[in-house]
Design an enzyme around this catalytic site. Structure first.
Site, PDB file in Angstrom:
ATOM      1  CG  ASN A   1      37.628  47.412  35.708  1.00  0.00           C
ATOM      2  OD1 ASN A   1      37.089  46.409  36.163  1.00  0.00           O
ATOM      3  ND2 ASN A   1      38.927  47.555  35.652  1.00  0.00           N
TER       4      ASN A   1
ATOM      5  CD  GLU B   1      41.868  37.056  36.155  1.00  0.00           C
ATOM      6  OE1 GLU B   1      41.383  38.055  35.618  1.00  0.00           O
ATOM      7  OE2 GLU B   1      42.423  36.141  35.527  1.00  0.00           O
TER       8      GLU B   1
ATOM      9  CB  CYS C   1      42.683  45.540  38.842  1.00  0.00           C
ATOM     10  SG  CYS C   1      42.908  44.734  37.242  1.00  0.00           S
TER      11      CYS C   1
ATOM     12  CD  GLU D   1      40.600  32.936  34.709  1.00  0.00           C
ATOM     13  OE1 GLU D   1      40.261  33.264  33.573  1.00  0.00           O
ATOM     14  OE2 GLU D   1      39.802  32.903  35.663  1.00  0.00           O
TER      15      GLU D   1
HETATM   16  P1  NAD Z   1      32.475  43.760  42.802  1.00  0.00           P
HETATM   17  O1  NAD Z   1      33.175  42.704  43.550  1.00  0.00           O
HETATM   18  O2  NAD Z   1      31.627  44.725  43.538  1.00  0.00           O
HETATM   19  O3  NAD Z   1      31.539  43.128  41.680  1.00  0.00           O
HETATM   20  C1  NAD Z   1      32.055  42.259  40.694  1.00  0.00           C
HETATM   21  C2  NAD Z   1      30.932  41.369  40.178  1.00  0.00           C
HETATM   22  O4  NAD Z   1      30.510  40.505  41.229  1.00  0.00           O
HETATM   23  C3  NAD Z   1      29.694  42.118  39.697  1.00  0.00           C
HETATM   24  O5  NAD Z   1      29.188  41.495  38.542  1.00  0.00           O
HETATM   25  C4  NAD Z   1      28.725  41.924  40.869  1.00  0.00           C
HETATM   26  O6  NAD Z   1      27.370  41.989  40.489  1.00  0.00           O
HETATM   27  C5  NAD Z   1      29.096  40.513  41.304  1.00  0.00           C
HETATM   28  N1  NAD Z   1      28.701  40.154  42.670  1.00  0.00           N
HETATM   29  C6  NAD Z   1      28.607  40.953  43.757  1.00  0.00           C
HETATM   30  N2  NAD Z   1      28.203  40.239  44.846  1.00  0.00           N
HETATM   31  C7  NAD Z   1      28.035  38.968  44.425  1.00  0.00           C
HETATM   32  C8  NAD Z   1      27.631  37.761  45.077  1.00  0.00           C
HETATM   33  N3  NAD Z   1      27.305  37.735  46.374  1.00  0.00           N
HETATM   34  N4  NAD Z   1      27.590  36.634  44.345  1.00  0.00           N
HETATM   35  C9  NAD Z   1      27.918  36.627  43.036  1.00  0.00           C
HETATM   36  N5  NAD Z   1      28.291  37.742  42.369  1.00  0.00           N
HETATM   37  C10 NAD Z   1      28.363  38.901  43.049  1.00  0.00           C
HETATM   38  O7  NAD Z   1      33.609  44.527  41.980  1.00  0.00           O
HETATM   39  P2  NAD Z   1      33.463  45.811  41.040  1.00  0.00           P
HETATM   40  O8  NAD Z   1      33.257  47.012  41.888  1.00  0.00           O
HETATM   41  O9  NAD Z   1      32.499  45.526  39.938  1.00  0.00           O
HETATM   42  O10 NAD Z   1      34.910  45.863  40.374  1.00  0.00           O
HETATM   43  C11 NAD Z   1      35.995  46.539  40.917  1.00  0.00           C
HETATM   44  C12 NAD Z   1      36.972  45.558  41.535  1.00  0.00           C
HETATM   45  O11 NAD Z   1      37.371  44.599  40.556  1.00  0.00           O
HETATM   46  C13 NAD Z   1      38.250  46.225  41.992  1.00  0.00           C
HETATM   47  O12 NAD Z   1      38.647  45.688  43.229  1.00  0.00           O
HETATM   48  C14 NAD Z   1      39.252  45.847  40.905  1.00  0.00           C
HETATM   49  O13 NAD Z   1      40.606  45.880  41.298  1.00  0.00           O
HETATM   50  C15 NAD Z   1      38.805  44.472  40.577  1.00  0.00           C
HETATM   51  N6  NAD Z   1      39.306  44.051  39.270  1.00  0.00           N
HETATM   52  C16 NAD Z   1      40.290  43.083  39.223  1.00  0.00           C
HETATM   53  C17 NAD Z   1      40.816  42.693  37.993  1.00  0.00           C
HETATM   54  C18 NAD Z   1      41.889  41.631  37.895  1.00  0.00           C
HETATM   55  O14 NAD Z   1      42.157  41.168  36.789  1.00  0.00           O
HETATM   56  N7  NAD Z   1      42.498  41.224  38.988  1.00  0.00           N
HETATM   57  C19 NAD Z   1      40.328  43.285  36.816  1.00  0.00           C
HETATM   58  C20 NAD Z   1      39.341  44.268  36.915  1.00  0.00           C
HETATM   59  C21 NAD Z   1      38.826  44.641  38.148  1.00  0.00           C
END
Ligand code: NAD
Length: 489
Positions: free
Chosen positions: A160, A258, A291, A465
């Site tokens: 996102n 995050e 998020c 951050e």
């Molecule tokens: P996700 O955790 O599935 O994936 C995030 C990233 O991590 C992707 O690039 C993915 O390829 C990578 N990844 C997955 N497994 C990995 C591993 N074993 N090693 C290294 N990298 C790996 O999350 P998503 O579905 O892409 O995003 C949605 C989530 O992100 C929601 O929980 C949302 O709340 C959160 N989010 C948080 C913030 C914030 O600022 N706190 C901002 C945006 C989204």
């Protein structure tokens, strides 16, 4: 492997390849990237990196670190400023591609989200230049705190708002003197590939800023497990955050995470109910894939009916549709798997005896739209209250006084954001003390000062951050102690 031909994505030329050591690098394997606006529309076959590309990119970042870290903050800042200017020039094109790739509304991408990428680079170029080391005397010595660039940095981002969130993390890392390998999410990689064209145009030295595309358990896992990496910055789900945390612990690498949110949206009886209801309906924007959204409506029982009436009216103004159309306010969800996940939450809520007040269904069988949904949970322990849905699904609960409101607000494992509507400044101050959240907005939402700390408590994150907090994270701080009376020369 040599570069693949560039592809045409609705009139915009994009490289499907990685960007490593200043050049495009392809992979033997690719993955399909489809548009959530029309799932039959394949946008690109994107290079699918794994251990090989991760190794190449970390090697490039390690080699480039010596030169980049030795530049002055003014010299590094000039690169960042140049990149910011190029992003501003290309806002329309990047906004269009990101709209096709993840379905965020094109209008808001154009108006604020993509240009925030340029602001991220400018803000950190300036903050790094403005750093004044802390100096003081004690024990007969002159003490100075210095920042030392930490080393090659891996940045892993979610699907996102990928452009904004990636630049938010890469900008301070680069400004602090670190070199970067960015791995964008596999569901929306295209805008980060466009960013690399601008990095090339801005003439960054090879290896300073790299992108490896691919799946988390392949490219992502290889990157975070490379022992040469000295910082890891991650945004995504708590589940992945734990896995990356384990890699960071293995190699003793500082990391920030995050993570997800399940913020309360608190409406007190003294609030401007019209304003509160309008803002609460904004929680459905971007199909709730935000998020920071306040997805748990907590409303003073004495004004419940008045609030809900206004909230339903505000929600009826939403228009589901194509994200390129300026009259659309609710986009489709990112991916069929994510739609199924959202549906699963609502189905389990129904089975649990939670009451669906409105919504609770897809908009049409052949698209990825899900209608705005409100659920009154049977208890505060219901899954729909306690777990992040990341879709257009809110819950509604009431409270009888401020103590109960705070108890409910703090009753999940998350702690990213909280939103409060009240006309009492004293209450706002009290809640500021009592709410467990990284950011608390009173009578507003998403107002951001880039110098403020940003992050979450509980399973919403580790570390902060933003502003100097990010520059400190991407640096190794050291203390220089000079015995007083040491002569000049
Ligand atoms: P996700 O955790 O599935 O994936 C995030 C990233 O991590 C992707 O690039 C993915 O390829 C990578 N990844 C997955 N497994 C990995 C591993 N074993 N090693 C290294 N990298 C790996 O999350 P998503 O579905 O892409 O995003 C949605 C989530 O992100 C929601 O929980 C949302 O709340 C959160 N989010 C948080 C913030 C914030 O600022 N706190 C901002 C945006 C989204």
């Amino acid at each position: 492997m040599s570069a693949s031909p560039r592809i045409d994505v609705d009139g915009v030329s994009i490289s499907p390849d990685h960007f490593i050591n200043g050049v495009r690098v392809s992979s033997e394997r690719t993955f399909e990237d489809r548009s959530p606006l029309d799932w039959t529309w394949k946008l690109a076959d994107v290079a699918r990196g794994d251990a090989r590309e991760a190794e190449l990119a970390v090697s490039a970042a390690s080699d480039a670190f010596t030169h980049w870290s030795a530049l002055s903050v003014v010299e590094r800042g000039a690169y960042l400023d140049r990149l910011a200017d190029l992003i501003d020039r290309d806002v329309e094109r990047i906004a269009h591609v990101e709209c096709l790739d993840m379905a965020m509304l094109e209008e808001s991408l154009r108006q604020r989200v993509i240009s925030r990428g340029a602001r991220n680079f400018r803000a950190y170029a300036e903050l790094a230049r403005d750093y004044r080391p802390r100096r003081w005397s004690s024990n007969g010595t002159q003490n100075t705190v210095l920042r030392m660039p930490a080393g090659p940095t891996v940045v892993i981002t979610p699907w996102n708002a990928p452009f904004m969130l990636s630049t938010w993390k890469c900008a301070p890392a680069l400004a602090a003197g670190n070199t970067v390998v960015l791995k964008p999410a596999e569901w929306s990689p295209l805008s980060c590939s466009m960013l690399m064209d601008l990095v090339s145009e801005a003439d960054f030295p090879p290896g300073v800023f790299n992108v490896v595309q691919g799946y988390g358990n392949e490219a992502g896992s290889s990157l975070v497990n490379d022992p040469r990496v000295r910082r890891i910055s991650f945004t995504g789900s708590p589940e992945t955050g734990r896995t990356i945390g384990e890699a960071a612990a293995t190699h003793l690498v500082p990391f920030t995470a995050e993570l997800g949110g399940k913020g309360p949206f608190m409406v007190f009886a003294d609030a401007d109910l019209d304003a509160a209801a309008l803002k609460a309906a904004v929680m459905y924007d971007d199909a709730g894939q935000v998020c920071l959204a306040g997805t748990r409506l907590l409303v003073d029982a004495s004004v419940r009916d008045q609030f809900v009436e206004r909230f339903e009216e505000a929600t009826r103004r939403h228009r589901l549709g194509d994200s390129r159309d300026p009259s659309t306010t609710i986009s489709p969800l990112i991916h069929p798997d994510h739609l199924a996940r959202v549906e699963g939450f609502v189905e389990r809520a129904r089975a649990n005896g939670d009451v669906v007040v409105f919504g609770g269904d897809r908009e049409r069988p052949d698209g990825l739209w899900y209608v705005p949904t409100l659920i009154e949970p049977r208890t505060n322990n219901s899954e729909i209250v306690q777990r992040e849905v990341f879709g257009p699904v809110l819950t509604l609960q009431t409270f009888s006084d401020e103590t109960e409101a705070v108890r409910l607000a703090n009753s999940t494992s998350y702690g990213l954001s909280a939103i409060v509507f009240t006309s009492s400044e004293a209450r706002a101050e009290r809640l500021g003390e009592q709410l467990r959240a990284g950011t608390i907005w009173v009578n507003c939402f998403l107002v951001r000062d880039l110098t403020a700390p940003f992050g979450g408590t509980g399973i919403s994150g580790i570390g902060r951050e933003g502003g100097d907090y990010a520059l400190d994270f991407y640096s190794d701080l050291k203390t220089l102690q000079i015995k007083e009376g040491t002569t000049h020369g």
